[in-house]
Design an enzyme around this catalytic site. Sequence first.
Site, PDB file in Angstrom:
ATOM      1  N   ARG A 299     -58.240 -42.875 -29.905  1.00 56.20           N
ATOM      2  CA  ARG A 299     -58.159 -44.311 -30.282  1.00 56.20           C
ATOM      3  C   ARG A 299     -59.187 -44.715 -31.234  1.00 56.20           C
ATOM      4  O   ARG A 299     -59.072 -45.513 -32.042  1.00 56.20           O
ATOM      5  CB  ARG A 299     -58.193 -45.161 -28.705  1.00 56.20           C
ATOM      6  CG  ARG A 299     -56.878 -44.954 -28.024  1.00 56.20           C
ATOM      7  CD  ARG A 299     -57.458 -45.591 -26.392  1.00 56.20           C
ATOM      8  NE  ARG A 299     -56.237 -45.266 -25.579  1.00 56.20           N
ATOM      9  CZ  ARG A 299     -55.168 -45.850 -25.460  1.00 56.20           C
ATOM     10  NH1 ARG A 299     -55.027 -47.015 -26.208  1.00 56.20           N
ATOM     11  NH2 ARG A 299     -54.155 -45.459 -24.427  1.00 56.20           N
TER      12      ARG A 299
ATOM     13  N   ILE B 133     -58.373 -32.613 -25.311  1.00 51.50           N
ATOM     14  CA  ILE B 133     -58.111 -31.352 -26.325  1.00 51.50           C
ATOM     15  C   ILE B 133     -59.036 -30.112 -25.979  1.00 51.50           C
ATOM     16  O   ILE B 133     -58.579 -29.079 -26.002  1.00 51.50           O
ATOM     17  CB  ILE B 133     -58.283 -31.931 -27.711  1.00 51.50           C
ATOM     18  CG1 ILE B 133     -57.326 -33.066 -27.868  1.00 51.50           C
ATOM     19  CG2 ILE B 133     -58.068 -31.104 -28.716  1.00 51.50           C
ATOM     20  CD1 ILE B 133     -57.359 -33.763 -29.202  1.00 51.50           C
TER      21      ILE B 133
ATOM     22  N   GLY C 246     -56.561 -40.381 -25.753  1.00 50.67           N
ATOM     23  CA  GLY C 246     -57.968 -40.586 -25.205  1.00 50.67           C
ATOM     24  C   GLY C 246     -58.794 -41.347 -26.019  1.00 50.67           C
ATOM     25  O   GLY C 246     -58.451 -41.928 -26.936  1.00 50.67           O
ATOM     26  N   PRO C 247     -60.141 -41.645 -25.702  1.00 53.28           N
ATOM     27  CA  PRO C 247     -61.155 -42.307 -26.397  1.00 53.28           C
ATOM     28  C   PRO C 247     -61.283 -41.797 -27.770  1.00 53.28           C
ATOM     29  O   PRO C 247     -61.252 -42.431 -28.890  1.00 53.28           O
ATOM     30  CB  PRO C 247     -62.326 -42.095 -25.815  1.00 53.28           C
ATOM     31  CG  PRO C 247     -62.019 -41.778 -24.166  1.00 53.28           C
ATOM     32  CD  PRO C 247     -60.512 -40.974 -24.352  1.00 53.28           C
TER      33      PRO C 247
ATOM     34  N   CYS D 297     -51.987 -34.622 -34.936  1.00 44.96           N
ATOM     35  CA  CYS D 297     -51.425 -34.088 -34.019  1.00 44.96           C
ATOM     36  C   CYS D 297     -49.845 -34.491 -34.778  1.00 44.96           C
ATOM     37  O   CYS D 297     -48.803 -33.902 -34.976  1.00 44.96           O
ATOM     38  CB  CYS D 297     -51.308 -34.798 -32.626  1.00 44.96           C
ATOM     39  SG  CYS D 297     -51.131 -36.765 -32.581  1.00 44.96           S
TER      40      CYS D 297
END
Length: 319
Positions: free
Chosen positions: A166, A14, A162-163, A129
Site C-alpha cells: 500500500r 513476502i 500489506g503495508p 507482482c
Amino acid sequence: MDRTKVAIIGSGNIGTDLMIKLLRHGRQLEIAALVGVDPESDGLARARRLGVATTHDGLDGLRALPVYQDIGIVFDATSAGAHIRHAEVLQADGKRVIDLTPAAVGPYAVPAVNLDQHLDAPNLNMVTCGGQATIPIVAAVSRVAPVRYAEIVASIASKSAGPGTRANIDEFTETTSRAIESVGGAATGKAIIVLNPAEPPLMMRDTVYCLTDGGEPEAIRASIHRMVASVAGYVPGYRLKQDVQFESLDADACAAILRAPTAAPGLKVSVFLEVEGAGHYLPAYAGNLDIMTSAALAAAERMVELSQRELPQGKQEVA
C-alpha cells in the site's frame, strides 16, 4: 555441494513466504537469517521455531549476526524507500542483492524473459507482482509483432496487500510501466493496480492489452502459450484464464488509444491471467505475493548455478 547462505530483510508476508520456499525448495540456497523490525512479528517467531537466525534490529542487526560474513545473497522485502539505504550498505559489504521492492536500483529481472542478461549484476530488481505476471506476456507478443502500446491491470485481493504494498502504489505503477517498455519491449507502457475488497478474497487476476502493428494471430497466440508454460515452470499457479482474444482496429481507434492525432491501423491483443498462490505461508488467493517470491527464488538459484559453472575447473565444488 555447499549451499550459498542467504538472508531476508523483511519479516512480513513476502519475506516469510520466501523463507518457507527456501526451506522447502532451496536447491543451492540455504536460509541463514530473517530480519525484521517488529520483535513480535509472526515471521520472526516462525523463523525462530524453524531454527533460522533472527534479529528485529533491521539491517544493522543483520550485520551484527555472526553468520553475516558467510552470507552471499540478501533478499530485500521491505519498501522502496528503505531499499535505497540497504542497497548502499550491502554493496559496500560485498553482498549481492535481490530487490523485491519497486526501488529499481538495479536492472529489472523477469526470469522467463531476461534473467540471464543480468546474472552478474550486484543488485537485481524483481519489478513488481504485476510486472512479474504481465511483462512475460508483453514480451511474448513483442517477439513476434511490434507492440506500439501495452497496458496491464493487476487486480489483487485487498487482504493480500500489506503495508509495504500500500505504501508503494506510486512506485508500483511507475516501475511496472517502465519495465513493460524496457523488458517487455512495448514502445509505451501503462500499469494499473486494483485492490479488490471482495469477500471471500479473489485470486490475483491480470489483464494485458497490447496494440500491435499487425502480426499473425496464430503466431502471437502460440508465443503467448509458450511463455505461459515458461512462467508456470517456477510459478505453478500461473495460467491463462481464457483464450487469447484479437480485434482489428481502424486508424481512428488506434489514434484514440495512443492519444495521437493520427495512427496506422493495428491489432489489439487481450490476455487474461490468473495467479494462484502455492499456499506455503499465505492463502491461495495471494498469488501476487507468491509470484514475487517464486521469481526471486528462481533468480537466486540461477545466479548460484551460473557462478558454480564459472568456477575454475580445479576449484569446482564436489557434491
